[in-house]
Design a protein around this motif. Structure first.
Motif, short mmCIF file in Angstrom:
data_model
loop_
_atom_site.label_atom_id
_atom_site.label_comp_id
_atom_site.label_asym_id
_atom_site.label_seq_id
_atom_site.Cartn_x
_atom_site.Cartn_y
_atom_site.Cartn_z
N VAL A 190 1.94 10.76 12.62
CA VAL A 190 0.67 10.48 11.95
C VAL A 190 0.95 9.38 10.92
O VAL A 190 1.66 9.62 9.92
CB VAL A 190 0.10 11.71 11.25
N SER A 193 0.83 -1.21 0.00
CA SER A 193 0.00 0.00 0.00
C SER A 193 0.87 1.25 0.00
O SER A 193 1.92 1.31 0.62
CB SER A 193 -0.93 0.02 1.21
N HIS A 194 0.40 2.26 -0.73
CA HIS A 194 1.07 3.55 -0.83
C HIS A 194 0.63 4.44 0.34
O HIS A 194 -0.55 4.56 0.62
CB HIS A 194 0.69 4.20 -2.15
N HIS A 195 1.58 5.06 1.00
CA HIS A 195 1.20 5.95 2.11
C HIS A 195 2.35 6.88 2.48
O HIS A 195 3.51 6.58 2.22
CB HIS A 195 0.80 5.13 3.34
N HIS A 196 2.01 8.01 3.11
CA HIS A 196 2.98 8.92 3.70
C HIS A 196 2.94 8.79 5.21
O HIS A 196 1.94 8.34 5.78
CB HIS A 196 2.65 10.37 3.34
N THR A 197 4.03 9.20 5.86
CA THR A 197 4.04 9.26 7.32
C THR A 197 4.52 10.65 7.73
O THR A 197 5.38 11.24 7.08
CB THR A 197 4.97 8.18 7.92
N TYR A 198 3.93 11.14 8.81
CA TYR A 198 4.19 12.50 9.26
C TYR A 198 4.66 12.49 10.72
O TYR A 198 4.35 11.57 11.48
CB TYR A 198 2.92 13.34 9.17
N PRO A 238 -4.56 3.41 3.30
CA PRO A 238 -5.84 3.36 2.60
C PRO A 238 -6.74 2.24 3.10
O PRO A 238 -7.92 2.19 2.75
CB PRO A 238 -5.43 3.10 1.14
N THR A 286 -0.54 6.72 8.06
CA THR A 286 -1.69 6.70 7.14
C THR A 286 -1.76 5.36 6.44
O THR A 286 -0.77 4.65 6.30
CB THR A 286 -1.58 7.82 6.08
N GLU A 340 7.95 3.24 10.00
CA GLU A 340 8.72 4.39 9.52
C GLU A 340 9.68 4.91 10.60
O GLU A 340 10.86 5.12 10.35
CB GLU A 340 7.76 5.52 9.12
N SER A 394 9.08 9.15 2.88
CA SER A 394 7.97 8.29 3.32
C SER A 394 6.81 8.46 2.34
O SER A 394 6.74 9.46 1.62
CB SER A 394 7.49 8.65 4.72
#
Lengths: 71, 71, 71, 71, 71, 71, 71, 71, 71, 71, 71, 71
Positions: free
Chosen positions: E13, A2-7, E17, E15, E30, A71
């Motif tokens: 945070v 799955s494609h995702h960003h982390t913050y 889908p 994320t 991460e 990320s």
């Protein structure tokens, strides 16, 4: 995969003798010296210091969110 | 240009078998190894671990504020 | 079948004329008379009674967690 | 006429270089100079000042309740 | 000298889908690239982005606690 | 005499290595061994334990409400 | 040995078709069947059920504190 | 004898037709007529009155802290 | 010069053996002995004392706002 | 004239017998029948109904934000 | 029959590149297109978007209260 | 396809010169003019207006939940 960003969120206190908005920008400007990809902020506390019955500084606590590199 | 400082807050959990105050100081002592200009703390949670019906450790969550170098 | 434990939390008010830490321990000691496997506590409120301008008792509200037998 | 008492709550910040308990007592001792019938307190915030990586003062915010005279 | 550990908490945070659980794991995966001794997490906010009337990403804010090396 | 029911709420922590939903069900299944008339639950905290950078257990705190027998 | 009492708090939901006060009393009356030394209550939530656009029941969540026998 | 200061906090609502900052300063200016040693403020609520679809007044609730004379 | 009013808020605990509403009015009636221009109240806590399994007194904490004279 | 968007937030309760995620999606799907430009959601409460000691429905309260048409 | 008004509260997010005050007014101006009798607002969240290390928009969440027509 | 209902919550302020309960009912009666299937309410704030040192109106903020038609 799955494609995702982390913050990540940092907690800062920006200050300004002039306004709440300037205190927010001052915190962002300072953290931008060491962190990339700044994305959003959330104000969590607004307080200040009083000298001679005048607001001497606004002290604005804010959380600043940024995307983690790659990320 | 307006004169101002900027601060950062870190969230730590200090522990101690003896007291809440010692748990607070232990967190400060530890973070002082890597961060300068420590200025204030705010306790956000007090909890602990129980072993054999005794408090084994106090676990005190605190935010520690420090001025960013040269800000 | 997945392996897991289950816990229950009780809400107590421990008191002490001497300190917050002793009030916490007093609550734990009392509940240990009737409950096994005490594991952790979380302080939710710190208050007290004043007599003759002195703190007469600290009253510390805490949640006490324990593992349910055979869970 | 129904019988009842009425209470007022003041918000204070007590400080102490030594302990949270002493900071609480210091606030109570101070307000007792000007207010009678002090009855209870509730801690709402625990923070402090750091100097040279040591807790210099605990600053404990508390609400102090007292019965209004002749109520 | 009293024996104790000290912990730090980071706010992330994550994320995904697909699910809240995957968003949590993504944040942990991460941060594990740069931090050792990850120990626990606490979810503080669950939100998400909607595209074409479907949840496009869950955005889960969590605090991640880790023991400070050699503490 | 007015007709009414009365309820009690217990605070539990359910755990599961797999999902938040399973942790909730595990707590309910456990408490059902000793309490009848379970009616509703409210999640108050979602946290978990991390081992080797993976979520090892979700720990979900929930309040579970049930009608008191014959009320 | 220091002299002290210990208290426990239970969380109940009292209901009444008539008033918030009656809902509170109904919860107290019910729990008094199985618990002694009831001492105080704290309302934490006020809600209710609506039928035909009328309040059918007030549902008042309260914590009820009692001294533990012989503590 | 330990050296310490004690502070009191008052809760005010400052108003202004122009800005949040002016509402804060107006509350400080007013309370300065009767209280000395004003030291800091904390904003706890920001609201306002709307007339003809315009903000007529900002109403900012703030706590104002001051050192008790001779403490 | 901008036109504005300033308000102060006091925190009281009104009590009544009969109802929440009467406890609120009792606090207002009491503070009216010493303060003018009372304008609004906000309930922040509802609790009470239990004697012989009956509500003996409702204890309602409220903030009472008033306009500062000549502001 | 400054360029800006304006958003509105609605509060919904989505339910599902299967999962928290499905309850969220069910609320979004329902409101999409009458509202355009759905943009984000924030979960504010997770609870559910228990029948025969099983979760019968998850009940997830969420705020759903959407851009106001032509704003 | 008792005389009374009834009010409704809407939750909006106003935005502005310039100031918190302008973001508040923008939300009010927008909702005034479809709702009459706007009476007051309450700020519940202040956040914003960052682009190139500058505040690009303030995003202010506010509840806006209005009297229901003919109530 | 899973069977489920969806609900919406509105935020109202009911008022009454007489009691908190009447203020709640007044809000429900008003909203029932335009919304069907009202199901429950949750009180989120209790405040009021003071005139001549008497409670002139109770102002009770409540969320009112209703099932969306055909959901």
């Amino acid at each position: 995969m799955s494609h995702h960003h982390t913050y990540k969120k940092l907690e800062m206190v920006g200050t300004s003798p002039n306004s709440i908005e300037e205190a927010i920008q001052n915190a962002i400007t300072e953290i931008a010296n060491s962190v990339n990809n700044l994305d959003w902020f959330e104000v969590t506390e607004t307080r200040g210091h009083i000298i001679n019955n005048k607001v001497a500084h606004y002290q604005v606590t804010l959380k600043i969110g940024f995307r983690i590199e790659n990320s």
